[in-house]
Enzyme design. Structure first.
Site, PDB file in Angstrom:
ATOM      1  N   SER A  43       0.852  -1.177   0.000  1.00  0.00           N
ATOM      2  CA  SER A  43       0.000   0.000   0.000  1.00  0.00           C
ATOM      3  C   SER A  43       0.895   1.237   0.000  1.00  0.00           C
ATOM      4  O   SER A  43       2.082   1.154  -0.328  1.00  0.00           O
ATOM      5  CB  SER A  43      -0.934  -0.015   1.218  1.00  0.00           C
ATOM      6  OG  SER A  43      -1.842   1.068   1.161  1.00  0.00           O
ATOM      7  N   HIS A  44       0.337   2.368   0.383  1.00  0.00           N
ATOM      8  CA  HIS A  44       1.095   3.613   0.442  1.00  0.00           C
ATOM      9  C   HIS A  44       1.101   4.151   1.861  1.00  0.00           C
ATOM     10  O   HIS A  44       0.173   3.941   2.636  1.00  0.00           O
ATOM     11  CB  HIS A  44       0.478   4.669  -0.487  1.00  0.00           C
ATOM     12  CG  HIS A  44       0.604   4.346  -1.937  1.00  0.00           C
ATOM     13  ND1 HIS A  44       1.778   4.504  -2.633  1.00  0.00           N
ATOM     14  CD2 HIS A  44      -0.291   3.859  -2.824  1.00  0.00           C
ATOM     15  CE1 HIS A  44       1.606   4.137  -3.890  1.00  0.00           C
ATOM     16  NE2 HIS A  44       0.339   3.739  -4.024  1.00  0.00           N
ATOM     17  N   GLY A  45       2.179   4.858   2.170  1.00  0.00           N
ATOM     18  CA  GLY A  45       2.212   5.598   3.414  1.00  0.00           C
ATOM     19  C   GLY A  45       1.519   6.948   3.231  1.00  0.00           C
ATOM     20  O   GLY A  45       1.035   7.272   2.155  1.00  0.00           O
TER      21      GLY A  45
ATOM     22  N   GLN B 117       4.912   7.704  -1.518  1.00  0.00           N
ATOM     23  CA  GLN B 117       5.224   7.165  -0.191  1.00  0.00           C
ATOM     24  C   GLN B 117       4.921   5.667  -0.186  1.00  0.00           C
ATOM     25  O   GLN B 117       3.864   5.222   0.259  1.00  0.00           O
ATOM     26  CB  GLN B 117       4.420   7.884   0.880  1.00  0.00           C
ATOM     27  CG  GLN B 117       4.750   9.370   0.984  1.00  0.00           C
ATOM     28  CD  GLN B 117       4.110  10.015   2.199  1.00  0.00           C
ATOM     29  OE1 GLN B 117       4.181   9.481   3.317  1.00  0.00           O
ATOM     30  NE2 GLN B 117       3.491  11.165   1.999  1.00  0.00           N
TER      31      GLN B 117
END
Length: 231
Positions: free
Chosen positions: A127-129, A140
């Site tokens: 996923s993404h931060g 991210q």
């Protein structure tokens, strides 16, 4: 205005042409596209057209697998991504993946044998931060958390399987669910986020959240009732 006879003839021609493309465009053993996979089992097919097939050398497909049209099977972040694992996406024997499903692996997504997906299912192991307020979210990158789906499980239409999820053997994920975490063997889950709806209790049957019990049934369509015995 096109004559109705000509229109009918053109329609027949277009449909016949599309049927021909549908057959000839499939990815099957012996085709050049199949040769690019890490492994591609006998009697397996990917429907035409596919949406995205990326870094297929890291994708391994078992025997007798059916993958629908407009599916996405990808490993890594972009074509020829240098960090692609050797077995980033592994699909076991006799799996059925519905139209428009997406399996997007960065480290590891693994399906056991006889796993069936409805249409529009999405599975991803990353996923993404969001914690850097000055950096675009898309830049991210999050951690890679492997996904495992056990043999014999069913994932309903439009479900989303999030990074780090482990689904056990012969489990059911209801349509439209969002799943994260661990789903045990012989459980039914549903909702967003998905919650346990029913589980198999040996010697009793399929026990619901409120304690109601459904009997164990045998056979492909559950026509033979066996009473309160374990599956």
């Amino acid at each position: 205005m096109v004559d109705i006879g000509i229109k009918s003839l053109l329609n027949r021609g277009v449909l016949a042409g599309w049927r021909w493309l549908d057959q000839i465009g499939k990815v099957t053993p012996g085709t050049r596209a199949a040769a690019g996979f890490g492994s591609f089992g006998a009697d397996s097919t990917i429907g035409f057209p596919a949406a995205t097939l990326m870094n297929t050398g890291a994708i391994h497909i078992g025997t007798g697998v059916r993958i629908g049209r407009q599916a996405t099977l990808s490993v890594g972040y972009w074509p020829d991504y240098p960090g692609v694992p050797e077995r980033g996406l592994v699909i076991g024997d006799r799996c059925v993946i519905g139209d428009r499903c997406g399996l997007v692996a960065h480290e590891s997504i693994e399906l056991g044998d006889d796993v069936w997906f409805g249409q529009d299912v999405f599975v991803c192991d990353a996923s993404h931060g969001y914690q850097d307020p000055d950096l675009p979210i898309g830049e991210q990158f999050g951690t890679h958390d492997p996904v495992r789906i056990g043999s014999g499980s069913w994932v309903g239409h439009g479900a989303i399987i999030l990074p780090g999820t482990t689904i056990g053997r012969n489990a059911v994920v209801a349509a439209g669910s969002v799943v994260r975490g661990e789903v045990a063997d012989h459980c039914v889950v549903g909702g967003a986020p998905a919650k346990l709806l029913r589980r198999l209790k040996p010697g009793v049957g399929w026990v619901g959240r409120r304690g109601d019990v459904r009997p164990v049934r045998r056979g492909h369509f559950g026509v033979e009732e066996t009473g309160s015995e374990s599956a």
